[in-house]
Design a protein around this motif. Structure first.
Motif, PDB file in Angstrom:
ATOM      1  N   GLY A 129      -4.291   7.663   1.189  1.00  0.00           N
ATOM      2  CA  GLY A 129      -3.624   6.440   0.768  1.00  0.00           C
ATOM      3  C   GLY A 129      -4.152   5.833  -0.512  1.00  0.00           C
ATOM      4  N   GLU A 130      -5.137   6.490  -1.149  1.00  0.00           N
ATOM      5  CA  GLU A 130      -5.744   5.959  -2.363  1.00  0.00           C
ATOM      6  C   GLU A 130      -5.260   6.732  -3.595  1.00  0.00           C
ATOM      7  OE1 GLU A 130      -7.643   3.270  -2.397  1.00  0.00           O
ATOM      8  OE2 GLU A 130      -7.450   3.111  -0.211  1.00  0.00           O
ATOM      9  N   THR A 177      15.410  -1.958 -13.300  1.00  0.00           N
ATOM     10  CA  THR A 177      14.662  -1.075 -14.196  1.00  0.00           C
ATOM     11  C   THR A 177      15.463   0.157 -14.609  1.00  0.00           C
ATOM     12  OG1 THR A 177      13.627   0.261 -12.442  1.00  0.00           O
ATOM     13  CG2 THR A 177      12.514  -1.793 -13.074  1.00  0.00           C
ATOM     14  N   GLY A 178      16.655   0.343 -14.007  1.00  0.00           N
ATOM     15  CA  GLY A 178      17.463   1.506 -14.337  1.00  0.00           C
ATOM     16  C   GLY A 178      17.003   2.761 -13.607  1.00  0.00           C
ATOM     17  N   PHE A 179      17.911   3.725 -13.478  1.00  0.00           N
ATOM     18  CA  PHE A 179      17.612   4.989 -12.795  1.00  0.00           C
ATOM     19  C   PHE A 179      16.942   4.717 -11.442  1.00  0.00           C
ATOM     20  CE2 PHE A 179      17.533   5.765 -17.364  1.00  0.00           C
ATOM     21  CZ  PHE A 179      18.438   6.803 -17.484  1.00  0.00           C
ATOM     22  N   PHE A 180      17.436   3.677 -10.764  1.00  0.00           N
ATOM     23  CA  PHE A 180      16.732   3.160  -9.589  1.00  0.00           C
ATOM     24  C   PHE A 180      16.725   4.133  -8.421  1.00  0.00           C
ATOM     25  CE2 PHE A 180      21.080   1.644  -9.588  1.00  0.00           C
ATOM     26  CZ  PHE A 180      21.519   1.877  -8.285  1.00  0.00           C
ATOM     27  N   ARG A 181      17.746   4.967  -8.292  1.00  0.00           N
ATOM     28  CA  ARG A 181      17.744   5.921  -7.171  1.00  0.00           C
ATOM     29  C   ARG A 181      16.657   6.976  -7.362  1.00  0.00           C
ATOM     30  NH1 ARG A 181      23.375   5.008  -7.741  1.00  0.00           N
ATOM     31  NH2 ARG A 181      24.229   3.953  -5.901  1.00  0.00           N
ATOM     32  N   ALA A 182      16.574   7.526  -8.552  1.00  0.00           N
ATOM     33  CA  ALA A 182      15.540   8.531  -8.825  1.00  0.00           C
ATOM     34  C   ALA A 182      14.154   7.917  -8.730  1.00  0.00           C
ATOM     35  CB  ALA A 182      15.753   9.143 -10.211  1.00  0.00           C
ATOM     36  N   LYS A 183      13.997   6.699  -9.236  1.00  0.00           N
ATOM     37  CA  LYS A 183      12.692   6.042  -9.185  1.00  0.00           C
ATOM     38  C   LYS A 183      12.311   5.712  -7.740  1.00  0.00           C
ATOM     39  CE  LYS A 183      12.859   4.134 -13.869  1.00  0.00           C
ATOM     40  NZ  LYS A 183      12.913   2.900 -14.701  1.00  0.00           N
ATOM     41  N   ALA A 184      13.282   5.309  -6.932  1.00  0.00           N
ATOM     42  CA  ALA A 184      12.989   5.018  -5.522  1.00  0.00           C
ATOM     43  C   ALA A 184      12.527   6.277  -4.806  1.00  0.00           C
ATOM     44  CB  ALA A 184      14.230   4.438  -4.839  1.00  0.00           C
ATOM     45  N   ARG A 185      13.184   7.413  -5.096  1.00  0.00           N
ATOM     46  CA  ARG A 185      12.739   8.673  -4.489  1.00  0.00           C
ATOM     47  C   ARG A 185      11.319   9.021  -4.925  1.00  0.00           C
ATOM     48  NH1 ARG A 185      18.133  10.183  -5.667  1.00  0.00           N
ATOM     49  NH2 ARG A 185      17.478  11.247  -7.578  1.00  0.00           N
ATOM     50  N   SER A 186      11.029   8.781  -6.201  1.00  0.00           N
ATOM     51  CA  SER A 186       9.671   9.065  -6.689  1.00  0.00           C
ATOM     52  C   SER A 186       8.644   8.186  -6.001  1.00  0.00           C
ATOM     53  CB  SER A 186       9.603   8.842  -8.209  1.00  0.00           C
ATOM     54  OG  SER A 186      10.330   9.824  -8.899  1.00  0.00           O
ATOM     55  N   LEU A 187       8.953   6.896  -5.823  1.00  0.00           N
ATOM     56  CA  LEU A 187       8.003   5.991  -5.189  1.00  0.00           C
ATOM     57  C   LEU A 187       7.788   6.350  -3.720  1.00  0.00           C
ATOM     58  CD1 LEU A 187       8.937   2.511  -6.711  1.00  0.00           C
ATOM     59  CD2 LEU A 187       7.166   4.122  -7.428  1.00  0.00           C
ATOM     60  N   GLN A 188       8.851   6.731  -3.028  1.00  0.00           N
ATOM     61  CA  GLN A 188       8.684   7.163  -1.632  1.00  0.00           C
ATOM     62  C   GLN A 188       7.850   8.439  -1.564  1.00  0.00           C
ATOM     63  OE1 GLN A 188      13.012   6.926  -0.453  1.00  0.00           O
ATOM     64  NE2 GLN A 188      12.090   6.004   1.362  1.00  0.00           N
ATOM     65  N   GLY A 189       8.159   9.396  -2.432  1.00  0.00           N
ATOM     66  CA  GLY A 189       7.380  10.638  -2.462  1.00  0.00           C
ATOM     67  C   GLY A 189       5.944  10.391  -2.865  1.00  0.00           C
ATOM     68  N   LEU A 190       5.754   9.465  -3.790  1.00  0.00           N
ATOM     69  CA  LEU A 190       4.415   9.080  -4.218  1.00  0.00           C
ATOM     70  C   LEU A 190       3.615   8.528  -3.054  1.00  0.00           C
ATOM     71  CD1 LEU A 190       2.626   8.637  -6.794  1.00  0.00           C
ATOM     72  CD2 LEU A 190       3.681   6.392  -6.969  1.00  0.00           C
ATOM     73  N   GLY A 191       4.237   7.623  -2.298  1.00  0.00           N
ATOM     74  CA  GLY A 191       3.563   7.041  -1.143  1.00  0.00           C
ATOM     75  C   GLY A 191       3.184   8.092  -0.118  1.00  0.00           C
ATOM     76  N   ARG A 192       4.119   8.999   0.168  1.00  0.00           N
ATOM     77  CA  ARG A 192       3.828  10.048   1.149  1.00  0.00           C
ATOM     78  C   ARG A 192       2.695  10.958   0.676  1.00  0.00           C
ATOM     79  NH1 ARG A 192       9.588   9.917   1.867  1.00  0.00           N
ATOM     80  NH2 ARG A 192       9.860  11.515   0.264  1.00  0.00           N
ATOM     81  N   ASP A 243       0.839  -1.199   0.000  1.00  0.00           N
ATOM     82  CA  ASP A 243       0.000   0.000   0.000  1.00  0.00           C
ATOM     83  C   ASP A 243       0.873   1.247   0.000  1.00  0.00           C
ATOM     84  OD1 ASP A 243       0.915   0.259   2.672  1.00  0.00           O
ATOM     85  OD2 ASP A 243      -0.817  -0.859   3.418  1.00  0.00           O
ATOM     86  N   ALA A 244       0.211   2.405  -0.083  1.00  0.00           N
ATOM     87  CA  ALA A 244       0.935   3.670  -0.164  1.00  0.00           C
ATOM     88  C   ALA A 244       1.778   3.916   1.076  1.00  0.00           C
ATOM     89  CB  ALA A 244      -0.055   4.817  -0.377  1.00  0.00           C
ATOM     90  N   ALA A 245       1.255   3.569   2.232  1.00  0.00           N
ATOM     91  CA  ALA A 245       2.009   3.783   3.474  1.00  0.00           C
ATOM     92  C   ALA A 245       3.316   2.997   3.474  1.00  0.00           C
ATOM     93  CB  ALA A 245       1.148   3.387   4.666  1.00  0.00           C
ATOM     94  N   ALA A 246       3.310   1.817   2.879  1.00  0.00           N
ATOM     95  CA  ALA A 246       4.523   1.000   2.827  1.00  0.00           C
ATOM     96  C   ALA A 246       5.592   1.686   1.979  1.00  0.00           C
ATOM     97  CB  ALA A 246       4.203  -0.380   2.274  1.00  0.00           C
ATOM     98  N   TYR A 247       5.195   2.282   0.878  1.00  0.00           N
ATOM     99  CA  TYR A 247       6.168   3.018   0.062  1.00  0.00           C
ATOM    100  C   TYR A 247       6.662   4.258   0.809  1.00  0.00           C
ATOM    101  CZ  TYR A 247       5.086   0.164  -4.017  1.00  0.00           C
ATOM    102  OH  TYR A 247       4.938  -0.894  -4.892  1.00  0.00           O
ATOM    103  N   ALA A 248       5.757   4.932   1.492  1.00  0.00           N
ATOM    104  CA  ALA A 248       6.141   6.136   2.232  1.00  0.00           C
ATOM    105  C   ALA A 248       7.192   5.821   3.291  1.00  0.00           C
ATOM    106  CB  ALA A 248       4.913   6.763   2.887  1.00  0.00           C
ATOM    107  N   GLY A 249       7.074   4.666   3.928  1.00  0.00           N
ATOM    108  CA  GLY A 249       8.012   4.304   4.996  1.00  0.00           C
ATOM    109  C   GLY A 249       9.110   3.355   4.566  1.00  0.00           C
ATOM    110  N   ALA A 250       9.289   3.174   3.266  1.00  0.00           N
ATOM    111  CA  ALA A 250      10.264   2.198   2.771  1.00  0.00           C
ATOM    112  C   ALA A 250      11.691   2.593   3.105  1.00  0.00           C
ATOM    113  CB  ALA A 250      10.113   2.046   1.258  1.00  0.00           C
ATOM    114  N   ASP A 251      12.514   1.588   3.362  1.00  0.00           N
ATOM    115  CA  ASP A 251      13.948   1.816   3.501  1.00  0.00           C
ATOM    116  C   ASP A 251      14.517   2.087   2.102  1.00  0.00           C
ATOM    117  OD1 ASP A 251      16.820   0.214   3.261  1.00  0.00           O
ATOM    118  OD2 ASP A 251      16.612   1.423   5.072  1.00  0.00           O
TER     119      ASP A 251
END
Length: 235
Positions: A118-119, A95-110, A76-84
């Motif tokens: 969370g929806e 998938t490439g560009f993994f650092r930028a994509k990880a930041r996007s997914l964390q920001g997306l979750g938050r 869920d979104a909360a899991a991405y928001a709190g991801a390590d």
């Protein structure tokens, strides 16, 4: 980026012949690619949103190899928001560009947790405010997760639209506007998939397979290649 929905031009509506030609192409592609669909694997709007963010600069096949473990770890979104960050990066590294994509997914979750309970929101104007989400991603999610018609202008759709003479624009928003003026709104999502299927399998960027293409007679680019006169441009 503009979030205005594309509308058909008023005094500059496209010529009737061009509209008819575009709709013939859509019908022919529906026959050629009856199973055209989103090729990203997903079970929910959030999964599609995440997969589409990951699909930038890589293939859907590669994303589909990564997402089963990713979706299991972050349901869920909360899991991405709190991801390590390190763990998230490791999971999406292929998938490439993994650092930028990880930041996007964390920001997306938050953002989803803080602003949308969370929806994933079902409106384009909300989706494009999320980290890592542009108009193309938003239209994918709207069309395939919510059933809201949208035109996804990726590299294939833009290339084919120009080859077909539907637009001369390079800007994706303007390409989207020009296609929207030609094709009925209920067809927008499926048309996008058909064009993407056709671009991946027949109308390749460097060497289009015009000899086996079912829309050659309605494609100015193909007719130039084979030395035939282009279709008439309408009065």
């Amino acid at each position: 980026m503009s979030t205005a929905q594309p509308t058909a031009p008023g005094p500059d509506r496209p010529p009737v012949a061009l509209v008819r030609r575009a709709r013939r192409v859509n019908r022919a592609l529906a026959v050629r690619w009856p199973d055209a669909r989103c090729e990203l694997d997903f079970r929910s709007p959030l999964e599609l949103l995440v997969a589409t963010v990951l699909s930038a600069q890589t293939t859907d096949v590669r994303v589909n190899q990564v997402t089963p473990a990713l979706f299991a770890r972050y349901p869920d979104a909360a899991a991405y928001a709190g991801a390590d960050p390190v763990e998230l990066e490791d999971l999406i590294r292929p998938t490439g560009f993994f650092r930028a994509k990880a930041r996007s997914l964390q920001g997306l979750g938050r953002a989803l947790v803080e602003r949308f309970d969370g929806e994933v929101p079902p409106r384009l104007e909300d989706l494009v405010t999320l980290p890592g989400v542009g108009r193309k991603t938003a239209n994918v999610v709207l069309g395939d997760a919510f059933g809201v018609p949208g035109i996804t202008v990726d590299t294939h759709v833009g290339r084919l639209a120009r080859r077909l003479g539907w637009t001369t624009e390079e800007d994706p928003v303007k390409v989207e506007r020009d296609i929207a003026a030609l094709i009925p709104r209920p067809e927008w999502t499926l048309l996008s998939h058909r064009l993407i299927f056709h671009g991946r399998r027949t109308c390749h960027a460097r060497k289009p397979d015009c000899a086996t293409c079912p829309i050659t007679r309605d494609c100015p680019s193909a007719l130039v290649r084979v030395g035939a006169p282009p279709p008439p441009a309408a009065p």
